[in-house]
Design a protein around this motif. Structure first.
Motif, PDB file in Angstrom:
ATOM      1  N   LYS A 198     -51.238 -17.065 -70.182  1.00 62.12           N
ATOM      2  CA  LYS A 198     -49.842 -17.149 -70.161  1.00 62.12           C
ATOM      3  C   LYS A 198     -49.384 -16.649 -71.377  1.00 62.12           C
ATOM      4  O   LYS A 198     -49.682 -17.131 -72.531  1.00 62.12           O
ATOM      5  CB  LYS A 198     -49.600 -18.755 -69.909  1.00 62.12           C
ATOM      6  N   ARG A 251     -48.875 -17.444 -65.291  1.00 65.61           N
ATOM      7  CA  ARG A 251     -50.490 -17.636 -65.288  1.00 65.61           C
ATOM      8  C   ARG A 251     -51.242 -16.489 -64.678  1.00 65.61           C
ATOM      9  O   ARG A 251     -50.789 -16.344 -63.513  1.00 65.61           O
ATOM     10  CB  ARG A 251     -50.701 -18.860 -64.967  1.00 65.61           C
ATOM     11  N   HIS A 258     -50.972 -19.386 -74.209  1.00 62.33           N
ATOM     12  CA  HIS A 258     -51.898 -20.155 -73.702  1.00 62.33           C
ATOM     13  C   HIS A 258     -52.971 -19.351 -73.135  1.00 62.33           C
ATOM     14  O   HIS A 258     -52.695 -18.399 -72.290  1.00 62.33           O
ATOM     15  CB  HIS A 258     -51.330 -20.705 -72.585  1.00 62.33           C
ATOM     16  N   VAL A 312     -56.612 -20.515 -71.108  1.00 68.46           N
ATOM     17  CA  VAL A 312     -57.700 -21.614 -70.969  1.00 68.46           C
ATOM     18  C   VAL A 312     -58.908 -21.109 -70.114  1.00 68.46           C
ATOM     19  O   VAL A 312     -58.745 -20.167 -69.584  1.00 68.46           O
ATOM     20  CB  VAL A 312     -56.798 -22.704 -70.195  1.00 68.46           C
ATOM     21  N   VAL A 346     -52.923 -19.294 -59.797  1.00 64.20           N
ATOM     22  CA  VAL A 346     -51.908 -19.963 -60.732  1.00 64.20           C
ATOM     23  C   VAL A 346     -52.536 -20.793 -61.761  1.00 64.20           C
ATOM     24  O   VAL A 346     -52.525 -20.403 -63.040  1.00 64.20           O
ATOM     25  CB  VAL A 346     -50.923 -20.742 -59.765  1.00 64.20           C
ATOM     26  N   THR A 392     -58.053 -23.689 -61.450  1.00 70.82           N
ATOM     27  CA  THR A 392     -59.081 -24.750 -61.414  1.00 70.82           C
ATOM     28  C   THR A 392     -59.203 -25.294 -59.970  1.00 70.82           C
ATOM     29  O   THR A 392     -59.602 -26.598 -59.657  1.00 70.82           O
ATOM     30  CB  THR A 392     -58.491 -25.721 -62.352  1.00 70.82           C
ATOM     31  N   GLY A 393     -58.834 -24.559 -58.926  1.00 67.76           N
ATOM     32  CA  GLY A 393     -58.920 -24.972 -57.444  1.00 67.76           C
ATOM     33  C   GLY A 393     -57.795 -25.691 -56.953  1.00 67.76           C
ATOM     34  O   GLY A 393     -57.859 -26.312 -55.984  1.00 67.76           O
ATOM     35  N   MET A 394     -56.735 -25.882 -57.763  1.00 72.21           N
ATOM     36  CA  MET A 394     -55.694 -26.760 -57.587  1.00 72.21           C
ATOM     37  C   MET A 394     -54.474 -26.314 -56.674  1.00 72.21           C
ATOM     38  O   MET A 394     -53.727 -26.746 -55.801  1.00 72.21           O
ATOM     39  CB  MET A 394     -54.735 -27.263 -58.800  1.00 72.21           C
ATOM     40  N   CYS A 395     -54.526 -24.798 -56.573  1.00 72.05           N
ATOM     41  CA  CYS A 395     -53.303 -24.112 -55.857  1.00 72.05           C
ATOM     42  C   CYS A 395     -53.676 -23.487 -54.656  1.00 72.05           C
ATOM     43  O   CYS A 395     -53.018 -23.400 -53.587  1.00 72.05           O
ATOM     44  CB  CYS A 395     -52.528 -23.339 -56.764  1.00 72.05           C
ATOM     45  N   GLY A 396     -54.988 -22.763 -54.725  1.00 69.43           N
ATOM     46  CA  GLY A 396     -55.422 -22.167 -53.517  1.00 69.43           C
ATOM     47  C   GLY A 396     -54.838 -20.681 -53.140  1.00 69.43           C
ATOM     48  O   GLY A 396     -55.079 -20.067 -52.367  1.00 69.43           O
ATOM     49  N   ALA A 403     -55.807 -29.846 -68.460  1.00 72.45           N
ATOM     50  CA  ALA A 403     -56.186 -28.508 -68.304  1.00 72.45           C
ATOM     51  C   ALA A 403     -55.039 -27.521 -68.257  1.00 72.45           C
ATOM     52  O   ALA A 403     -55.100 -26.343 -68.545  1.00 72.45           O
ATOM     53  CB  ALA A 403     -56.902 -28.457 -66.627  1.00 72.45           C
ATOM     54  N   LEU A 404     -54.055 -27.968 -67.683  1.00 71.63           N
ATOM     55  CA  LEU A 404     -52.768 -27.258 -67.757  1.00 71.63           C
ATOM     56  C   LEU A 404     -52.258 -26.834 -68.946  1.00 71.63           C
ATOM     57  O   LEU A 404     -52.323 -27.485 -70.131  1.00 71.63           O
ATOM     58  CB  LEU A 404     -51.824 -27.723 -66.566  1.00 71.63           C
ATOM     59  N   HIS A 405     -51.131 -25.997 -69.059  1.00 68.70           N
ATOM     60  CA  HIS A 405     -50.319 -25.818 -70.211  1.00 68.70           C
ATOM     61  C   HIS A 405     -49.426 -26.793 -70.830  1.00 68.70           C
ATOM     62  O   HIS A 405     -48.967 -26.912 -71.739  1.00 68.70           O
ATOM     63  CB  HIS A 405     -49.741 -24.330 -70.538  1.00 68.70           C
ATOM     64  N   TYR A 455     -46.210 -30.746 -62.192  1.00 66.59           N
ATOM     65  CA  TYR A 455     -46.424 -29.797 -61.384  1.00 66.59           C
ATOM     66  C   TYR A 455     -46.085 -29.977 -59.956  1.00 66.59           C
ATOM     67  O   TYR A 455     -45.846 -29.256 -59.070  1.00 66.59           O
ATOM     68  CB  TYR A 455     -47.797 -29.166 -61.411  1.00 66.59           C
ATOM     69  N   GLY A 464     -56.763 -32.502 -57.360  1.00 63.70           N
ATOM     70  CA  GLY A 464     -56.145 -31.242 -57.222  1.00 63.70           C
ATOM     71  C   GLY A 464     -56.605 -30.220 -56.743  1.00 63.70           C
ATOM     72  O   GLY A 464     -57.185 -29.097 -56.988  1.00 63.70           O
ATOM     73  N   ASN A 508     -49.325 -27.545 -53.049  1.00 65.00           N
ATOM     74  CA  ASN A 508     -49.601 -27.620 -54.448  1.00 65.00           C
ATOM     75  C   ASN A 508     -49.210 -26.247 -54.936  1.00 65.00           C
ATOM     76  O   ASN A 508     -48.849 -26.234 -56.212  1.00 65.00           O
ATOM     77  CB  ASN A 508     -51.079 -27.558 -54.651  1.00 65.00           C
ATOM     78  N   GLU A 509     -49.526 -25.208 -54.637  1.00 65.63           N
ATOM     79  CA  GLU A 509     -48.998 -23.807 -54.903  1.00 65.63           C
ATOM     80  C   GLU A 509     -47.567 -23.532 -55.059  1.00 65.63           C
ATOM     81  O   GLU A 509     -47.048 -23.502 -55.975  1.00 65.63           O
ATOM     82  CB  GLU A 509     -49.581 -22.626 -54.121  1.00 65.63           C
ATOM     83  N   THR A 525     -45.971 -25.983 -57.627  1.00 63.14           N
ATOM     84  CA  THR A 525     -46.686 -25.705 -58.897  1.00 63.14           C
ATOM     85  C   THR A 525     -45.677 -24.289 -59.289  1.00 63.14           C
ATOM     86  O   THR A 525     -45.239 -24.456 -60.469  1.00 63.14           O
ATOM     87  CB  THR A 525     -48.031 -25.299 -58.942  1.00 63.14           C
ATOM     88  N   ARG A 526     -45.589 -23.695 -58.482  1.00 63.11           N
ATOM     89  CA  ARG A 526     -44.840 -22.420 -58.807  1.00 63.11           C
ATOM     90  C   ARG A 526     -43.415 -22.701 -59.301  1.00 63.11           C
ATOM     91  O   ARG A 526     -42.926 -22.294 -60.081  1.00 63.11           O
ATOM     92  CB  ARG A 526     -44.799 -21.345 -57.704  1.00 63.11           C
ATOM     93  N   MET A 549     -43.967 -23.657 -63.209  1.00 72.02           N
ATOM     94  CA  MET A 549     -43.911 -22.576 -63.604  1.00 72.02           C
ATOM     95  C   MET A 549     -42.470 -21.973 -63.536  1.00 72.02           C
ATOM     96  O   MET A 549     -42.132 -20.953 -64.150  1.00 72.02           O
ATOM     97  CB  MET A 549     -44.697 -21.438 -62.887  1.00 72.02           C
TER      98      MET A 549
END
Lengths: 271, 481
Positions: A37, A44, A84, A86, A215, A218-222, B191-193, B201, B257, B276-277, B280-281, B285
């Motif tokens: 980021k 991201r 950032h 990661v 995004v 880590t598997g969270m958003c797909g 894990a996230l920022h 999120y 998640g 989730n996507e 999160t966006r 974000m």
């Protein structure tokens, strides 16, 4: 905050960055990627790690300025900070002594191939690397690659350096010349698709490292899902490397264009 | 502050007869006009005024054996804080909340009080509306925050013992807060920022403004809790590394998640995405806002698949992003929907259409691979299934096709495997959750504790917080044994 300790220009739009990230430098393996980021407003996005120096605590990233975020990143200089980073994320490359391995890289995909070629060589493989790009000035990392490759073949679309032709021409020449046990390919999706079609014809197992939209990583958003062997997989946790012959590249290429319009709009803003 | 027998409290009880208290109608919290909220991200619930809060607080009859407390997963002293509101000592009320809850401003907003504390309220037994415990909790926390004099809970003297918390969502924050109060040196790895997990999120700002989450996180910082972002335990740093760095115990609150999809045809078309996507966006974000580079597609005809809170959050977000038609597609009827009633009500007020007893079976796209239509199978309700809800049954041949340009899949999440798979010897269920001893939240390995969605597989903020509390007590007991 990760400090850029070194920046080097490889070609007009391709830059190498050595960035402080001591924990990642220590734990990363060939094939891993990081999520970047660039600044507070930044999105991201994933970048595969080219190499690392655990002593100095730095990782090396090779970036091609193509979209808003990569262009923002490429504008940063030594001493600047990336907000950032990661990682290391994704599964590491499966390394063993396969025999003869052809590494087919396109453009900036040569950078993530570097640690894979290194690991393959260390495992006792004969490593033949094909580096392909549109023209001479886009050929990168030839010298670094020569440290691990038994042979390097350069291919350019316009014939300005090495042989004239596409990466697939280079790969096919090797296949016709000698027995190839594995092919690894990294580059633009369309290039990997054609490498995959070629090696399928010759029945050579092939691994492709996919770079999809992500995004979290880590598997969270797909966001990164691809179809592999008829099943949906997440590139970030199930990959980034897959059996290329099973990957639905056409779907992947479509999905890479998901935000085409927004990206074009954003790109126009910073021009 | 919390003793029911203190003189002020006895006097207060006697100041109004129970019958008079019970004659007062429950105060309705003001809400932003639906027409306005469709166009912005402002919080829908506007909070009570001090007069409204005191009046609502006076409805509580201060039961000697309050059922509400047992209905609360973190056992907040509910009459204790409510009576402090009634007597006008709002800052005291906030202190009472913080004795047991690390995130009162969050819980006051997102807890399903109607099935927890408020469901056990004495008013329910007499057929009346429960005391608005959640609204009062929110009031006390907001009042304290806005007063500028936030009290930091007292912590035991530092004992120098290091404990690592993995994940900065509600389970992790609650565990970290309790451990800090007990004098432990706590580091939370995220894990996230951003710190906050699903609170940042997942839950949209119109339900839970990020600023409020940040204030609660800052309170934890002031209690000495340290936060490390951009750190994926199991990837960036291993559990063994943490042990080598002197962390004696580990709490895993890494959440659920991993979005589920239905594995139907066309699900990988462009603009078919997980909740989730999408969330999160938009939430984490800031996609769609002036100062954010993250893109988001602003669908005009949006279908959200699912009937839970996340589905409601997604569909209401789509409305705010300019959807002309926003639909909930749910395979059972509204009665079986797991979403909070308030969410369903708010969604309807904002113009969301409810296509209940419909189940998507296929998505159709254009030549660029963008979703253009969905095929829906109409359903009817059959016999109750394992969950006790009547199960949806297909009506043969009843299939309809509908135009959509965006589909958000909100049918649930699975536990994220990154952390559990990095710890050898953990006992896992077939669903990928960590198996724990429920009284202590301790896992198979004595130094490892876990809670929240990584154990439950998809639950609520407050249940995760309850797990975090229990784990903190479990860790304390283990380290002292």
């Amino acid at each position: 905050m990760n400090k850029i300790v070194k920046k080097e220009q490889y070609s007009e739009n391709v830059f190498r960055f050595d960035v402080e990230a001591p924990l990642i430098a220590k734990s990363r393996k060939a094939g891993n990627f990081v999520i970047i980021k660039v600044d507070e407003a930044g999105e991201r996005f994933p970048l595969t790690i080219a190499s690392s120096d655990p002593q100095k605590g730095t990782i090396t990233l090779v970036v091609q300025a193509v979209g808003l975020s990569t262009r923002k990143l490429c504008k940063l200089n030594e001493g600047d900070f990336i907000t950032h980073i990661v990682g290391p994320l994704g599964k590491a490359t499966h390394i063993e002594n396969f025999g003869t391995v052809v590494c087919a890289c396109g453009g900036v995909g040569t950078a993530p191939m570097l640690p894979i070629a290194e690991a393959l060589k260390k495992a006792g493989n004969k490593v033949i690397v094909i580096i392909a790009a549109r023209s001479k000035d886009l050929i990168i990392l030839e010298k670094e690659m020569s440290r691990f490759a038994d042979e390097i073949v350069i291919m350019t679309d316009d014939g300005s350096y090495g042989k004239k032709g596409l990466v697939t021409n280079g790969v096919e020449e090797i296949i016709k010349r000698e027995k190839v046990d594995l092919c690894v390919t990294i580059g633009p999706a369309i290039m990997m698709k054609f490498v995959s079609l070629l090696t399928k014809k010759y029945n050579i197992p092939t691994v492709a490292s996919l770079n999809t939209i992500m995004v979290d990583g880590t598997g969270m958003c797909g966001a990164c899902r691809v179809t592999v062997g008829g099943k949906t997989k997440f590139v970030c946790v199930d990959g980034p490397e897959f059996d290329a012959h099973q990957v639905d590249f056409d779907e992947m290429i479509n999905r890479l264009g998901a935000y085409k319009e927004q990206e074009a709009e954003a790109n126009n803003k910073i021009k | 502050m919390t003793d029911r027998n203190e003189i002020w409290r006895e006097t207060l009880r006697q100041s109004l007869k129970a019958k008079e208290r019970m004659a007062i109608e429950r105060i309705h919290m003001p809400e932003l006009d639906p027409a306005i909220r469709r166009t912005n991200n402002q919080e829908v619930n506007q909070g009570l005024s001090i007069e409204q809060a005191k009046l609502e607080a006076s409805r509580c009859i201060d039961c000697p054996n309050p059922g509400c407390v047992s209905g609360c997963p973190v056992n907040i002293d509910i009459p204790g804080f409510i009576k402090n509101i009634e007597r006008g000592e709002i800052l005291e009320a906030a202190k009472v909340l913080k004795l047991t809850s690390a995130l009162p401003a969050v819980c006051g907003r997102v807890c399903p009080q109607e099935i927890q504390c408020e469901a056990k309220c004495i008013y329910i037994k007499s057929g009346k509306q429960a005391v608005a415990i959640g609204n009062l909790e929110r009031f006390a926390a907001d009042y304290e925050r806005e007063s500028g004099t936030i009290s930091i809970p007292q912590c035991a003297p530092a004992n120098g013992i290091k404990v690592a918390v993995i994940g900065s969502g509600p389970a992790g924050l609650s565990c970290a807060g309790d451990l800090a109060k007990l004098g432990y040196s706590v580091t939370v790895f995220e894990a996230l920022h951003e710190i906050g997990g699903v609170l940042k999120y997942g839950i949209p700002e119109f339900r839970l403004p990020n600023e409020i989450v940040d204030v609660e996180i800052n309170n934890l910082r002031q209690m000495g809790v340290e936060f490390v972002n951009d750190c994926v335990v199991g990837k960036t740093i291993s559990p063994e590394d943490l042990a080598a760095e002197g962390f004696r115990c580990l709490f895993v609150g890494s959440g659920a998640g991993l979005p589920r999809f239905m594995n139907i045809k066309g699900e990988n078309l462009i603009n078919v995405l997980s909740s989730n996507e999408y969330l999160t966006r938009v939430n984490l974000m800031g996609a769609g806002r002036e100062n954010s580079d993250t893109p988001v597609y602003k669908g005009k005809r949006v279908a959200v698949i699912g009937g839970g809170n996340t589905a409601m959050d997604s569909v209401r977000t789509a409305i705010r992003n300019g959807a002309e038609r926003a639909m909930i597609v749910y395979r059972r009827s509204e009665n079986e929907m797991p979403a909070r009633m308030e969410e369903i009500k708010h969604a309807k007020e904002e113009g969301v259409e409810f296509l209940t007893l419909h189940n998507p079976i296929e998505y159709l796209g254009d030549k660029e691979g963008r979703v253009r239509q969905m095929r829906l199978q109409k359903m009817t309700l059959g016999e109750p299934d394992a969950s006790g809800r009547r199960s949806p049954v297909e009506i043969p041949g009843a299939i309809e096709t509908m135009d959509v340009d965006m589909v958000i899949v909100a049918i649930g999440v699975s536990p994220n495997p990154i952390v559990p798979s990095s710890i050898d010897g953990l006992q896992m269920s077939k669903w990928g959750t960590i198996v724990v001893n429920e009284s202590m939240q301790s896992a198979e390995i004595p130094t490892i504790f876990a809670g929240g969605d990584i154990v439950r597989g998809g639950a609520t903020v407050i249940l995760a917080m309850g797990d975090g509390r229990k784990a903190a007590a479990g860790i304390d007991a283990y380290l002292k044994s």
